[in-house]
Design a protein around this motif. Structure first.
Motif, PDB file in Angstrom:
ATOM      1  N   MET A  37      52.750  41.616  48.552  1.00  0.00           N
ATOM      2  CA  MET A  37      52.302  40.282  48.943  1.00  0.00           C
ATOM      3  C   MET A  37      53.433  39.547  49.664  1.00  0.00           C
ATOM      4  O   MET A  37      53.176  38.779  50.583  1.00  0.00           O
ATOM      5  CB  MET A  37      51.821  39.498  47.716  1.00  0.00           C
ATOM      6  CG  MET A  37      50.486  39.996  47.177  1.00  0.00           C
ATOM      7  SD  MET A  37      49.141  39.882  48.376  1.00  0.00           S
ATOM      8  CE  MET A  37      48.716  38.150  48.223  1.00  0.00           C
ATOM      9  N   TYR A  52      47.663  32.869  48.195  1.00  0.00           N
ATOM     10  CA  TYR A  52      46.801  32.822  47.010  1.00  0.00           C
ATOM     11  C   TYR A  52      45.804  31.653  47.059  1.00  0.00           C
ATOM     12  O   TYR A  52      44.824  31.654  46.316  1.00  0.00           O
ATOM     13  CB  TYR A  52      47.627  32.772  45.732  1.00  0.00           C
ATOM     14  CG  TYR A  52      48.247  34.103  45.379  1.00  0.00           C
ATOM     15  CD1 TYR A  52      47.463  35.246  45.266  1.00  0.00           C
ATOM     16  CD2 TYR A  52      49.610  34.228  45.163  1.00  0.00           C
ATOM     17  CE1 TYR A  52      48.027  36.475  44.947  1.00  0.00           C
ATOM     18  CE2 TYR A  52      50.189  35.439  44.844  1.00  0.00           C
ATOM     19  CZ  TYR A  52      49.386  36.569  44.736  1.00  0.00           C
ATOM     20  OH  TYR A  52      49.939  37.782  44.432  1.00  0.00           O
ATOM     21  N   VAL A  56      42.534  35.618  46.097  1.00  0.00           N
ATOM     22  CA  VAL A  56      43.048  35.646  44.723  1.00  0.00           C
ATOM     23  C   VAL A  56      44.072  36.748  44.499  1.00  0.00           C
ATOM     24  O   VAL A  56      44.924  36.630  43.616  1.00  0.00           O
ATOM     25  CB  VAL A  56      41.911  35.758  43.674  1.00  0.00           C
ATOM     26  CG1 VAL A  56      41.020  34.537  43.711  1.00  0.00           C
ATOM     27  CG2 VAL A  56      41.102  37.017  43.852  1.00  0.00           C
ATOM     28  N   ASN A  57      43.999  37.830  45.304  1.00  0.00           N
ATOM     29  CA  ASN A  57      44.960  38.923  45.164  1.00  0.00           C
ATOM     30  C   ASN A  57      44.861  39.842  46.392  1.00  0.00           C
ATOM     31  O   ASN A  57      44.057  39.599  47.294  1.00  0.00           O
ATOM     32  CB  ASN A  57      44.745  39.703  43.862  1.00  0.00           C
ATOM     33  CG  ASN A  57      43.323  40.235  43.723  1.00  0.00           C
ATOM     34  OD1 ASN A  57      42.640  40.514  44.710  1.00  0.00           O
ATOM     35  ND2 ASN A  57      42.864  40.370  42.493  1.00  0.00           N
ATOM     36  N   LYS A  58      45.668  40.880  46.397  1.00  0.00           N
ATOM     37  CA  LYS A  58      45.686  41.812  47.528  1.00  0.00           C
ATOM     38  C   LYS A  58      44.348  42.537  47.654  1.00  0.00           C
ATOM     39  O   LYS A  58      43.866  42.771  48.768  1.00  0.00           O
ATOM     40  CB  LYS A  58      46.836  42.814  47.370  1.00  0.00           C
ATOM     41  CG  LYS A  58      47.027  43.695  48.584  1.00  0.00           C
ATOM     42  CD  LYS A  58      48.358  44.438  48.606  1.00  0.00           C
ATOM     43  CE  LYS A  58      48.573  45.342  47.442  1.00  0.00           C
ATOM     44  NZ  LYS A  58      49.725  46.249  47.618  1.00  0.00           N
ATOM     45  N   ASP A  59      43.717  42.856  46.523  1.00  0.00           N
ATOM     46  CA  ASP A  59      42.409  43.515  46.574  1.00  0.00           C
ATOM     47  C   ASP A  59      41.375  42.648  47.301  1.00  0.00           C
ATOM     48  O   ASP A  59      40.520  43.160  48.024  1.00  0.00           O
ATOM     49  CB  ASP A  59      41.898  43.849  45.168  1.00  0.00           C
ATOM     50  CG  ASP A  59      42.664  44.987  44.519  1.00  0.00           C
ATOM     51  OD1 ASP A  59      43.398  45.716  45.226  1.00  0.00           O
ATOM     52  OD2 ASP A  59      42.529  45.160  43.289  1.00  0.00           O
TER      53      ASP A  59
END
Length: 193
Positions: A37, A52, A56-59
């Protein structure tokens, strides 16, 4: 919706687009698994905290990227007749080389990440459904089972060709084309023909 709200939504979409573009560059350079990230934030010229706010996340970034790639492919499938398959395969046409490479990265990440594996399964389901609709449009006489079998073979040929693009072609497109035409004719032969 107010003008201020529309402007805020447009800015939000623009920022997401910038993050996706940065993610694509990072993922191509380092792969999904290795891209951090922090690396993505640096590429996007944002802080990790700012990213963010949008994902919410890399996925979630991967999921949005995959969705966009699949949306583009689905549009292409809708516009392409099944008779085009031999030409596309013989000359190893890629809709977008960068998308192809990123989807290979997604496939690799799916082997170790169940969230990404689910994304791949959903993307495959969307593609399979659209391809079945195309076959039914072009060959309404085919049964559902025959349609599914033909689409499965088309998927294997198309995905295999995508992987083979990494290697020099061992046979000329001119010699492959009639072979793919024969396969296509066999695939779309009706059960009572």
């Amino acid at each position: 919706m107010s003008t201020a709200s529309e402007a805020r939504d447009a800015r939000h979409r623009q920022r997401q687009d910038e993050i996706i573009a940065a993610g694509r560059r990072c993922f191509r350079q380092s792969g999904f698994h290795a891209a951090s990230m922090a690396q993505l934030a640096s590429e996007a010229q944002l802080s990790v905290g700012q990213i963010y706010r949008y994902f919410v996340n890399k996925d979630a970034i991967i999921e949005e990227m995959v969705k966009r790639i699949i949306d583009t492919r689905l549009q292409h499938i809708k516009e392409t007749a099944t008779v085009e398959l031999p030409r596309l395969l013989a000359w190893r046409y890629a809709l977008d080389e960068d998308d192809e490479a990123l989807m290979k990265e997604v496939a690799a990440e799916a082997t170790r990440n169940p969230v990404v594996a689910r994304m791949m399964a959903e993307a495959d389901s969307r593609m399979f459904t659209q391809a079945c609709q195309n076959v039914k449009r072009d060959h309404p006489e085919m049964s559902d089972e025959q349609t599914h079998a033909c689409v499965e073979v088309m998927a294997v040929l198309s995905e295999g060709t995508a992987w083979r693009r990494q290697m020099p072609q061992k046979a000329s497109s001119e010699h492959l084309y009639p072979l793919y035409q024969q396969i296509n004719a066999l695939l779309f032969k009706t059960e009572d023909s």
